[in-house]
Scaffold this active site. Structure first.
Site, PDB file in Angstrom:
ATOM      1  N   ARG A  56       0.837  -1.211   0.000  1.00 52.21           N
ATOM      2  CA  ARG A  56       0.000   0.000   0.000  1.00 52.21           C
ATOM      3  C   ARG A  56       0.869   1.256   0.000  1.00 52.21           C
ATOM      4  O   ARG A  56       0.493   2.304  -0.507  1.00 52.21           O
ATOM      5  CB  ARG A  56      -0.964   0.017   1.195  1.00 52.21           C
ATOM      6  CG  ARG A  56      -1.828   1.248   1.151  1.00 52.21           C
ATOM      7  CD  ARG A  56      -2.976   1.378   2.145  1.00 52.21           C
ATOM      8  NE  ARG A  56      -3.015   0.504   3.269  1.00 52.21           N
ATOM      9  CZ  ARG A  56      -2.251   0.610   4.358  1.00 52.21           C
ATOM     10  NH1 ARG A  56      -1.368   1.582   4.443  1.00 52.21           N
ATOM     11  NH2 ARG A  56      -2.377  -0.235   5.345  1.00 52.21           N
ATOM     12  N   TYR A 109     -15.735  16.155 -16.162  1.00 52.93           N
ATOM     13  CA  TYR A 109     -16.233  14.773 -16.145  1.00 52.93           C
ATOM     14  C   TYR A 109     -17.262  14.629 -15.014  1.00 52.93           C
ATOM     15  O   TYR A 109     -17.073  15.189 -13.924  1.00 52.93           O
ATOM     16  CB  TYR A 109     -15.013  13.882 -15.913  1.00 52.93           C
ATOM     17  CG  TYR A 109     -15.257  12.402 -15.846  1.00 52.93           C
ATOM     18  CD1 TYR A 109     -15.575  11.674 -16.983  1.00 52.93           C
ATOM     19  CD2 TYR A 109     -15.130  11.723 -14.644  1.00 52.93           C
ATOM     20  CE1 TYR A 109     -15.759  10.315 -16.925  1.00 52.93           C
ATOM     21  CE2 TYR A 109     -15.324  10.351 -14.563  1.00 52.93           C
ATOM     22  CZ  TYR A 109     -15.645   9.659 -15.716  1.00 52.93           C
ATOM     23  OH  TYR A 109     -15.834   8.304 -15.641  1.00 52.93           O
ATOM     24  N   ASP A 181      -6.921  17.978 -15.591  1.00 50.59           N
ATOM     25  CA  ASP A 181      -7.227  16.595 -15.960  1.00 50.59           C
ATOM     26  C   ASP A 181      -6.916  16.470 -17.448  1.00 50.59           C
ATOM     27  O   ASP A 181      -7.599  17.045 -18.291  1.00 50.59           O
ATOM     28  CB  ASP A 181      -8.703  16.297 -15.659  1.00 50.59           C
ATOM     29  CG  ASP A 181      -9.092  14.860 -16.003  1.00 50.59           C
ATOM     30  OD1 ASP A 181      -8.440  14.248 -16.874  1.00 50.59           O
ATOM     31  OD2 ASP A 181     -10.066  14.358 -15.415  1.00 50.59           O
ATOM     32  N   LYS A 206      -8.143   5.015 -19.670  1.00 51.79           N
ATOM     33  CA  LYS A 206      -8.559   5.386 -21.016  1.00 51.79           C
ATOM     34  C   LYS A 206      -7.407   5.136 -22.001  1.00 51.79           C
ATOM     35  O   LYS A 206      -6.875   4.046 -22.033  1.00 51.79           O
ATOM     36  CB  LYS A 206      -9.044   6.844 -21.006  1.00 51.79           C
ATOM     37  CG  LYS A 206     -10.019   7.156 -19.862  1.00 51.79           C
ATOM     38  CD  LYS A 206     -11.342   6.417 -19.975  1.00 51.79           C
ATOM     39  CE  LYS A 206     -12.198   6.512 -18.725  1.00 51.79           C
ATOM     40  NZ  LYS A 206     -12.471   7.868 -18.268  1.00 51.79           N
TER      41      LYS A 206
HETATM   42  C1  LIG Z   1     -12.681   8.375 -17.000  1.00 49.31           C
HETATM   43  C2  LIG Z   1     -12.308   9.735 -16.590  1.00 49.31           C
HETATM   44  C3  LIG Z   1     -12.000  10.044 -15.255  1.00 49.31           C
HETATM   45  C4  LIG Z   1     -12.078   9.010 -14.159  1.00 49.31           C
HETATM   46  O1  LIG Z   1     -11.171   7.989 -14.333  1.00 49.31           O
HETATM   47  P1  LIG Z   1     -11.451   6.502 -13.755  1.00 49.31           P
HETATM   48  O2  LIG Z   1     -10.188   5.806 -14.100  1.00 49.31           O
HETATM   49  O3  LIG Z   1     -12.646   5.977 -14.468  1.00 49.31           O
HETATM   50  O4  LIG Z   1     -11.686   6.651 -12.290  1.00 49.31           O
HETATM   51  C5  LIG Z   1     -11.636  11.328 -14.943  1.00 49.31           C
HETATM   52  N1  LIG Z   1     -11.592  12.293 -15.892  1.00 49.31           N
HETATM   53  C6  LIG Z   1     -11.887  12.037 -17.181  1.00 49.31           C
HETATM   54  C7  LIG Z   1     -11.800  13.136 -18.170  1.00 49.31           C
HETATM   55  C8  LIG Z   1     -12.250  10.755 -17.575  1.00 49.31           C
HETATM   56  O5  LIG Z   1     -12.555  10.521 -18.855  1.00 49.31           O
END
Ligand SMILES: *Cc1c(COP(=O)(O)O)cnc(C)c1O
Length: 395
Positions: A56, A109, A181, A206
């Protein structure tokens, strides 16, 4: 006397002595490590000696993946989390206190809006949202009491591009930090830290991993913004599994190639859609007609991303026809897979908004978001054409 199986089987193995390095990274599927003596245990736990005790707190697969992310972002610091949301939560928990003020784009998001909204409100943190389609409303919302500013490089689902440099300057002028992000852009298109951001989050789920088989996130940043990050990461339990990290490192081996191909395909799809009678509007910063084209060219170079959104003239009915007609494009409300996929924001990511609220963001029942994959251009265009054909034959 030979050892009985009871005593052979449960005993820890010694690693073979390696005279050579494996070319591919081993998977260290261990939750805990054995220390030599109390002195080593104390030194490891105090970070005076490099090594691992409890996964962890850190493990080799997370460290290898974090190292790759540091190189990709030229970031002094990076840490891998169990999801993109965990990375965003880490950024918030490590930089904010009760009473702090956050300025957030209203185009974040969906889950991020929940985090930088009701969740942080429960901790006594005030979040002000501003129109994220232009820099000015956000810049005007940033005041000397602001601690953190939150935007996405390319927003979902209509692909508005944030002016990272202008927002970083405005945040810093008020003593605030900028969190970006970068999931839709990836470091192949954009390195927000170079443009002045303090912290960057990516959902590795992604396009970074690109194979839709792990859930992971990364937080990268400047050393000045990092003080509380490691302690918050381990105390709030945000660690990622070794296997997921191992898979993501493998997936990222082809990141640059995948992004390059998918961006070329996406541009071709956007141009194709623009000339079609079934289509009302196309959102893609790579189109010269996009209001974000100049900014995207400056920030991203000659690539404009792998996502294309468009609105069909026939509304929700046409979207339904498109989705059932586009047999070769899975309806899968995520993005960044090898394969071209599609999503329907009105019934998935933005389903909790009223139709008026959706319209205010520019989303209608006819809005489709394509995550363009790495198939051949001919395949992708033909697959989209099948959907358009179906959408055009209704009504
Ligand atoms: C999918 C996504 C997230 C969250 O990511 P997870 O891995 O699903 O927790 C945050 N920001 C954007 C722009 C995303 O497409």
């Amino acid at each position: 006397m030979p050892s009985p199986p009871d005593d052979v089987c449960p005993r820890p193995e010694h690693l073979p002595r390696l005279g050579t390095q494996p070319l591919s990274p081993p998977l260290y599927h261990a939750a805990v490590y054995a220390c030599r003596d109390t002195g080593q245990a104390a030194a490891l736990l105090a970070h005076e000696e490099q090594g691992y005790v409890y996964s962890r707190d850190g493990h080799p697969n997370a460290d290898m993946l974090a190292h790759k992310c540091r190189l990709l972002h030229e970031a002094p610091e990076a840490i891998v989390c169990s999801s993109g949301m965990a990375a965003l939560a880490l950024a918030a928990l490590a930089t904010l206190q009760p009473g702090d003020r956050v300025v957030a784009s209203n185009r974040l998001y969906g889950r991020t809006q929940q985090l930088f909204g009701p969740e942080l409100a429960r901790l006594g943190i005030r979040v002000i949202t501003a129109d994220g389609t232009r820099p000015q409303p956000l810049i005007e919302a940033i005041t000397p009491g602001t601690r953190l500013v939150v935007v996405e490089t390319i927003a979902n689902p209509l692909l508005e591009v944030a002016d990272v440099q202008a927002l970083a300057a405005a945040a810093h002028a008020c003593g605030a930090r900028l969190l970006v992000d970068n999931t839709f852009a990836s470091p192949v298109l954009c390195r927000p830290l170079e443009l002045g951001a303090d912290l960057v989050v990516e959902s590795l789920t992604k396009i970074m991993n690109g194979h839709s088989d792990v859930l992971l996130g990364v937080l990268a940043g400047r050393s000045e913004a990092w003080e509380r990050v490691p302690a918050v990461h381990t105390t709030w339990g945000m660690a990622a599994s070794p296997y997921d990290c191992w898979l993501a490192l493998r997936g990222m081996g082809t990141l640059a190639l995948r992004v390059e191909r998918a961006c070329e395909n996406a541009l071709a799809v956007a141009q194709f859609l623009q000339g079609r009678p079934e289509v009302e509007t196309v959102h893609y910063p790579g189109l010269p007609t996009s209001p974000y084209h100049a900014l995207a060219t400056k920030q991203f170079g000659a690539r404009y991303g792998t996502i294309v959104s468009f609105r069909l003239k026939g509304g929700a009915q046409a979207a339904e026809a498109f989705i059932s007609g586009a047999q070769r494009i899975p309806f899968s409300p995520s993005l960044g897979d090898l394969s071209t996929t599609l999503s329907h924001p009105a019934s998935t990511s933005h389903r909790l908004l009223t139709s008026q609220e959706q319209e205010a963001l520019g989303i209608g029942g006819g809005t489709i978001r394509l995550s363009v994959g790495i198939e051949s251009r001919a395949f992708v265009l033909a697959a989209v054409e099948e959907g358009l054909h179906a959408a055009g034959s209704i009504g």
